[in-house]
Write a protein that holds these residues in place. Structure first.
Motif, mmCIF file in Angstrom:
data_model
loop_
_atom_site.group_PDB
_atom_site.id
_atom_site.type_symbol
_atom_site.label_atom_id
_atom_site.label_comp_id
_atom_site.label_asym_id
_atom_site.label_seq_id
_atom_site.Cartn_x
_atom_site.Cartn_y
_atom_site.Cartn_z
ATOM 1 N N ILE A 32 9.106 27.625 -30.367
ATOM 2 C CA ILE A 32 10.013 28.396 -30.675
ATOM 3 C C ILE A 32 10.678 29.053 -29.414
ATOM 4 O O ILE A 32 11.761 29.054 -29.066
ATOM 5 C CB ILE A 32 9.914 29.508 -31.791
ATOM 6 C CG1 ILE A 32 9.815 28.830 -33.042
ATOM 7 C CG2 ILE A 32 10.989 30.589 -31.636
ATOM 8 C CD1 ILE A 32 9.359 29.934 -34.045
ATOM 9 N N GLN A 33 9.698 29.369 -28.469
ATOM 10 C CA GLN A 33 9.998 29.755 -27.132
ATOM 11 C C GLN A 33 10.657 28.693 -26.387
ATOM 12 O O GLN A 33 11.685 29.021 -25.603
ATOM 13 C CB GLN A 33 8.878 30.577 -26.444
ATOM 14 C CG GLN A 33 9.059 30.939 -25.217
ATOM 15 C CD GLN A 33 7.938 31.369 -24.324
ATOM 16 O OE1 GLN A 33 6.742 30.958 -24.455
ATOM 17 N NE2 GLN A 33 8.195 31.918 -23.159
ATOM 18 N N ILE A 77 12.681 26.107 -27.375
ATOM 19 C CA ILE A 77 14.071 26.137 -28.002
ATOM 20 C C ILE A 77 14.840 27.133 -27.350
ATOM 21 O O ILE A 77 15.766 27.027 -27.254
ATOM 22 C CB ILE A 77 13.782 25.948 -29.396
ATOM 23 C CG1 ILE A 77 13.221 24.595 -30.013
ATOM 24 C CG2 ILE A 77 15.393 26.082 -30.118
ATOM 25 C CD1 ILE A 77 12.676 24.701 -31.769
ATOM 26 N N ALA A 78 14.360 28.365 -27.495
ATOM 27 C CA ALA A 78 14.890 29.724 -27.160
ATOM 28 C C ALA A 78 15.356 29.528 -25.597
ATOM 29 O O ALA A 78 16.471 29.845 -25.229
ATOM 30 C CB ALA A 78 14.279 30.909 -27.349
ATOM 31 N N SER A 79 14.456 28.923 -24.939
ATOM 32 C CA SER A 79 14.683 28.856 -23.355
ATOM 33 C C SER A 79 15.897 27.663 -23.195
ATOM 34 O O SER A 79 16.614 27.733 -22.165
ATOM 35 C CB SER A 79 13.418 28.365 -22.674
ATOM 36 O OG SER A 79 12.439 29.098 -22.975
ATOM 37 N N TYR A 80 15.754 26.745 -23.785
ATOM 38 C CA TYR A 80 16.732 25.669 -23.694
ATOM 39 C C TYR A 80 17.960 26.451 -24.329
ATOM 40 O O TYR A 80 19.266 25.947 -23.477
ATOM 41 C CB TYR A 80 16.573 24.400 -24.882
ATOM 42 C CG TYR A 80 17.812 23.419 -24.832
ATOM 43 C CD1 TYR A 80 18.075 22.773 -23.666
ATOM 44 C CD2 TYR A 80 18.618 23.552 -25.848
ATOM 45 C CE1 TYR A 80 19.029 21.867 -23.782
ATOM 46 C CE2 TYR A 80 19.868 22.667 -25.970
ATOM 47 C CZ TYR A 80 20.011 21.854 -24.745
ATOM 48 O OH TYR A 80 21.179 21.089 -24.852
ATOM 49 N N ILE A 81 18.242 27.016 -25.328
ATOM 50 C CA ILE A 81 19.560 27.664 -25.471
ATOM 51 C C ILE A 81 20.022 28.522 -24.492
ATOM 52 O O ILE A 81 21.148 28.822 -24.189
ATOM 53 C CB ILE A 81 19.436 28.691 -26.960
ATOM 54 C CG1 ILE A 81 19.119 27.519 -28.040
ATOM 55 C CG2 ILE A 81 20.662 29.428 -27.264
ATOM 56 C CD1 ILE A 81 18.699 28.170 -29.282
ATOM 57 N N TYR A 82 19.029 29.312 -23.786
ATOM 58 C CA TYR A 82 19.349 30.374 -22.643
ATOM 59 C C TYR A 82 20.046 29.589 -21.414
ATOM 60 O O TYR A 82 20.935 29.656 -21.005
ATOM 61 C CB TYR A 82 17.946 30.992 -22.296
ATOM 62 C CG TYR A 82 18.336 31.748 -21.101
ATOM 63 C CD1 TYR A 82 19.078 33.056 -21.088
ATOM 64 C CD2 TYR A 82 17.674 31.271 -19.832
ATOM 65 C CE1 TYR A 82 19.147 33.881 -19.865
ATOM 66 C CE2 TYR A 82 17.859 32.004 -18.701
ATOM 67 C CZ TYR A 82 18.659 33.110 -18.644
ATOM 68 O OH TYR A 82 18.766 34.009 -17.429
ATOM 69 N N SER A 90 10.180 36.817 -23.260
ATOM 70 C CA SER A 90 10.025 35.927 -24.185
ATOM 71 C C SER A 90 8.299 35.684 -24.263
ATOM 72 O O SER A 90 7.767 35.409 -25.424
ATOM 73 C CB SER A 90 10.617 34.526 -24.260
ATOM 74 O OG SER A 90 10.445 33.829 -22.866
#
Length: 125
Positions: free
Chosen positions: A81-82, A84-89, A52
């Motif tokens: 955005i990164q 948010i992507a980290s939280y989703i991960y 990421s």
């Protein structure tokens, strides 16, 4: 372009050094056995953050080339955005342990890459 390759190589060196330091710290406090109780590994966390971060760097460099006046806003948007992507991960691993094992390890991993991009990001521009 040469500076960009140096930046990505430095990112790889920092990622590898931080990974091994993180691994040694976990072994030193006998917490490395807790990974077997999770659906994650330390190498997966570092790989996710590295990929990421590379994506953010590449998109920032493209934005610097195409829209240099909006580079700050674009960088901040990419970092959001990164995040948010980290939280989703990591969301499936949250609140699994009483001692917040996953949360602290992922937070350390995330901040290693965040601080690196913050400190070295000005060099690319």
């Amino acid at each position: 372009m040469n500076n960009y390759i140096k930046y990505l190589l430095r990112l790889a060196v920092v990622a590898i050094a931080a990974f091994w330091a993180h691994m040694l710290i976990l072994k030193g406090i006998d917490a490395d056995g807790l990974w077997s109780q999770t659906g994650y590994t330390l190498s997966q966390m570092y790989s996710f953050c590295f990929v990421s971060s590379v994506a953010v760097v590449v998109l920032t460099l493209l934005a610097q080339w195409s829209m240099p006046k909006n580079l700050g806003f674009i960088f901040l948007g990419l970092v959001v955005i990164q995040a948010i992507a980290s939280y989703i991960y990591i969301k499936d691993g949250l609140n699994k342990f009483e001692n917040d094992f996953i949360e602290y390890n992922f937070l350390a991993t995330f901040f290693v890459f965040l601080v690196f991009r913050g400190l070295c990001g000005a060099e690319c521009s």
